[in-house]
Design an enzyme around this catalytic site. Structure first.
Site, PDB file in Angstrom:
ATOM      1  N   GLU A  76      91.355  30.930  31.295  1.00  0.00           N
ATOM      2  CA  GLU A  76      92.520  31.383  30.539  1.00  0.00           C
ATOM      3  C   GLU A  76      92.162  32.654  29.772  1.00  0.00           C
ATOM      4  O   GLU A  76      90.977  32.954  29.575  1.00  0.00           O
ATOM      5  CB  GLU A  76      92.967  30.313  29.540  1.00  0.00           C
ATOM      6  CG  GLU A  76      94.335  29.710  29.842  1.00  0.00           C
ATOM      7  CD  GLU A  76      95.505  30.563  29.374  1.00  0.00           C
ATOM      8  OE1 GLU A  76      95.310  31.777  29.132  1.00  0.00           O
ATOM      9  OE2 GLU A  76      96.611  30.015  29.244  1.00  0.00           O
TER      10      GLU A  76
ATOM     11  N   THR B  82      97.236  32.803  26.127  1.00  0.00           N
ATOM     12  CA  THR B  82      98.385  33.595  26.560  1.00  0.00           C
ATOM     13  C   THR B  82      99.212  32.899  27.643  1.00  0.00           C
ATOM     14  O   THR B  82     100.120  33.502  28.192  1.00  0.00           O
ATOM     15  CB  THR B  82      97.899  34.958  27.087  1.00  0.00           C
ATOM     16  OG1 THR B  82      96.917  34.740  28.102  1.00  0.00           O
ATOM     17  CG2 THR B  82      97.281  35.780  25.969  1.00  0.00           C
ATOM     18  N   GLN B  83      98.875  31.652  27.959  1.00  0.00           N
ATOM     19  CA  GLN B  83      99.557  30.873  28.997  1.00  0.00           C
ATOM     20  C   GLN B  83      99.342  31.486  30.383  1.00  0.00           C
ATOM     21  O   GLN B  83     100.270  31.645  31.171  1.00  0.00           O
ATOM     22  CB  GLN B  83     101.065  30.731  28.696  1.00  0.00           C
ATOM     23  CG  GLN B  83     101.406  30.340  27.282  1.00  0.00           C
ATOM     24  CD  GLN B  83     100.726  29.057  26.796  1.00  0.00           C
ATOM     25  OE1 GLN B  83     100.306  28.229  27.588  1.00  0.00           O
ATOM     26  NE2 GLN B  83     100.607  28.896  25.487  1.00  0.00           N
ATOM     27  N   HIS B  84      98.077  31.820  30.686  1.00  0.00           N
ATOM     28  CA  HIS B  84      97.703  32.375  31.990  1.00  0.00           C
ATOM     29  C   HIS B  84      96.613  31.524  32.645  1.00  0.00           C
ATOM     30  O   HIS B  84      95.557  32.033  33.017  1.00  0.00           O
ATOM     31  CB  HIS B  84      97.184  33.807  31.832  1.00  0.00           C
ATOM     32  CG  HIS B  84      98.161  34.762  31.240  1.00  0.00           C
ATOM     33  ND1 HIS B  84      97.778  35.937  30.624  1.00  0.00           N
ATOM     34  CD2 HIS B  84      99.512  34.734  31.184  1.00  0.00           C
ATOM     35  CE1 HIS B  84      98.848  36.579  30.200  1.00  0.00           C
ATOM     36  NE2 HIS B  84      99.916  35.866  30.521  1.00  0.00           N
ATOM     37  N   PRO B  85      96.805  30.216  32.824  1.00  0.00           N
ATOM     38  CA  PRO B  85      95.747  29.384  33.398  1.00  0.00           C
ATOM     39  C   PRO B  85      95.585  29.612  34.898  1.00  0.00           C
ATOM     40  O   PRO B  85      96.562  29.750  35.631  1.00  0.00           O
ATOM     41  CB  PRO B  85      96.236  27.964  33.117  1.00  0.00           C
ATOM     42  CG  PRO B  85      97.733  28.082  33.122  1.00  0.00           C
ATOM     43  CD  PRO B  85      98.025  29.435  32.522  1.00  0.00           C
TER      44      PRO B  85
END
Length: 548
Positions: free
Chosen positions: A292, A469-472
């Site tokens: 992430e 940042t909600q990018h998994p």
């Protein structure tokens, strides 16, 4: 219900595949989504994302397990629970990543995934405001437009770049892949959000060979004699099975795709047995390698009342919403991003490792009424985002119940190098915001606070305040090694007729918001699934050198 291809999850990747696979009328395609429709106006209006991602009806309300390197805090990790998935609730930011991100994938054994290989797919998917060229396409389904920066203090920040020791670039996806740049967004010509549901799925809905089922929670992949033959779903109080003649394709994202694999008996054998699931394929790396982009808040008061808070006066908000609804223009038809600095924390790095979240607004901004109550202080954010963190986490089953959320441990800041990068990022932000002309708007540093400059004190601040940042990505990573979950054709190792197509197959997190790269993966996957030749590789740098 039967189909040739069953796609599980109508998110950033699933909607793309539904369009591309059903383009041939011979292919019967079934798209299965646990969430509902995406027709709420908040999901259409660009600035509506600031409310949408907090609205329970649109979300999977996930949070992490206690994070071991963040004082055991739990981090909110909401995901979209509507058609379009998180592309329907995100901040609409469009990025691809640095060319070296994809060349690194190729060097890790992902043949066919280097920058020259994926560039044609980025161009294919894009309808860029820049027009067609060596780096961009102008006729794809996904519209990409620049941020309307007229109210967002863009010029002061851009003019500060050189004085602060950095460059600028007209195009982060072109020849100069670092520096201060204008942000880009996925918004259509009518000023509406261009989620993958709107850009890809909606145009395909009239096809008789495409069936879309919503409100259906997939419980497991049905595997018979080592082959995926369908899925089991729960819908309208009933459990039923859908049969796939050719392939089952998981597009649930980096949390739900590994969860569904494990619920189906594909994953770490001992862990599955703990939950009473008999392993079909013992794959220890399912759910591992979770990466992430950590985010460290840096906020300033403003010395002038010039933040976007001015646009949140009640009467202005009402007029802006009406203007957007009628014309697709105005303050609420864009984002609140001053600029998109993509920078190196050290000059000798091969590629940027920092993004600055530069917004002339406080993240807790509220609509205000003249003469009533106390108006909030004008603030701006300049959060430090680590683009290439060293730390990695994992996803495990909470239980054998498909209705339970997965147990997610991001494990961010478990590696000392990430603290060092974050501290350098904070130092860079302080330098930028104390340099003219940006400094003319910079008031006191609210957090971490100018007095906080000792490395140990900053590390404590990071542990107490870091977010994501909600990018998994990465939990079903592809690669050449037999230990990887998927091969470079995105086929799940050990089970025939089963692929994963979403951000979970990325072996490393790209230095970008991940919606764009996920769409690219789905575009390329469509050719792999249909057995078509990949688009010819393109390298504009090589062509330019040859021309010279």
């Amino acid at each position: 219900m039967k189909a040739d291809y069953i796609i599980v999850g109508a998110g950033s990747a699933g909607c793309v595949l539904a369009n591309r696979l059903s383009a041939d009328p011979k292919n019967r395609v079934l798209l299965v989504e646990a969430g509902g429709k995406d027709n709420h106006w908040l999901l259409r209006m660009p600035l509506g994302f600031m409310r949408a991602y907090k609205t329970p009806h649109f979300l999977w309300h996930y949070e992490t397990e206690p994070e071991p390197s963040l004082n055991n805090r739990r981090i909110a990790i909401p995901r979209g629970r509507v058609l379009g998935g998180s592309s329907s609730i995100n901040g609409l930011f469009f990025m691809r990543g640095h060319s070296l991100d994809f060349d690194t994938w190729r060097q890790m054994g992902c043949e066919g995934w280097g920058h020259a290989d994926v560039l044609p797919y980025f161009k294919k998917m894009e309808r860029s405001w820049r027009g067609a060229g060596p780096y961009h396409g102008d006729s794809g389904p996904l519209p990409v437009v620049p941020v309307d920066t007229s109210r967002l203090l863009h010029e002061p920040l851009m003019q500060t770049a050189e004085a602060a020791g950095f460059g600028t670039t007209e195009d982060l996806h072109g020849e100069v892949e670092e520096g201060f740049a204008r942000g880009e967004l996925t918004i259509d010509e009518k000023g509406r959000r261009a989620s993958t549901s709107r850009a890809y799925l909606t145009p395909a809905l009239a096809r008789p060979n495409l069936t879309v089922v919503t409100g259906a929670l997939t419980r497991r992949v049905v595997i018979e004699n080592g082959r995926a033959t369908g899925i089991e779903v729960h819908r309208d109080g009933k459990t039923e099975q859908y049969h796939a003649e050719k392939e089952v394709i998981l597009c649930g994202g980096s949390y739900n795709s590994p969860q569904l694999l494990m619920l189906s008996g594909i994953g770490p054998g001992d862990h599955l047995r703990e939950h009473g699931i008999e392993p079909v394929a013992d794959r220890p790396m399912v759910g591992r390698n979770l990466q992430e982009h950590p985010r460290v808040p840096v906020h300033f008061a403003m010395s002038k009342p010039a933040s976007f808070l001015n646009e949140l006066r009640f009467d202005k908000v009402a007029l802006s919403v009406i203007r957007w609804a009628l014309t697709g223009r105005g303050a609420f038809a864009t984002q609140v991003n001053s600029a998109n600095p993509i920078l190196k924390s050290q000059p000798d790095l091969a590629q940027p490792d920092l993004q600055i979240w530069a917004n002339p607004i406080r993240m807790d901004a509220k609509i205000w009424f003249p003469g009533f109550g106390e108006r909030q202080e004008h603030r701006m954010t300049a959060d430090v985002i680590l683009l290439h963190p060293r730390s990695a986490g994992w996803v495990r089953l909470r239980s054998a119940d498909p209705g339970d959320s997965p147990a997610v441990t991001l494990n961010i800041f478990s590696e000392p190098e990430d603290f060092e990068t974050a501290r350098r990022g904070i130092e860079i932000v302080r330098r930028i915001y104390s340099t003219p002309p940006q400094s003319e708007f910079t008031g006191r540093e609210i957090v971490p606070g100018a007095e906080l400059d000792d490395p140990s004190a900053l590390d404590t601040y990071i542990r107490e305040n870091a977010m994501v940042t909600q990018h998994p990505v990465g939990t079903c990573a592809m690669g050449a090694s037999p230990d990887t979950v998927c091969d470079p054709q995105l086929r799940v190792r050990g089970v025939a007729g089963l692929r994963v197509v979403d951000a979970s197959v990325m072996p490393t997190v790209p230095g970008a918001n991940t919606n764009g790269p996920t769409i690219m993966i789905a575009e390329k996957a469509a050719d792999l699934i249909l057995g078509r030749p990949s688009l010819p590789a393109e390298d504009p740098r090589t062509l330019k050198e040859a021309a010279a």
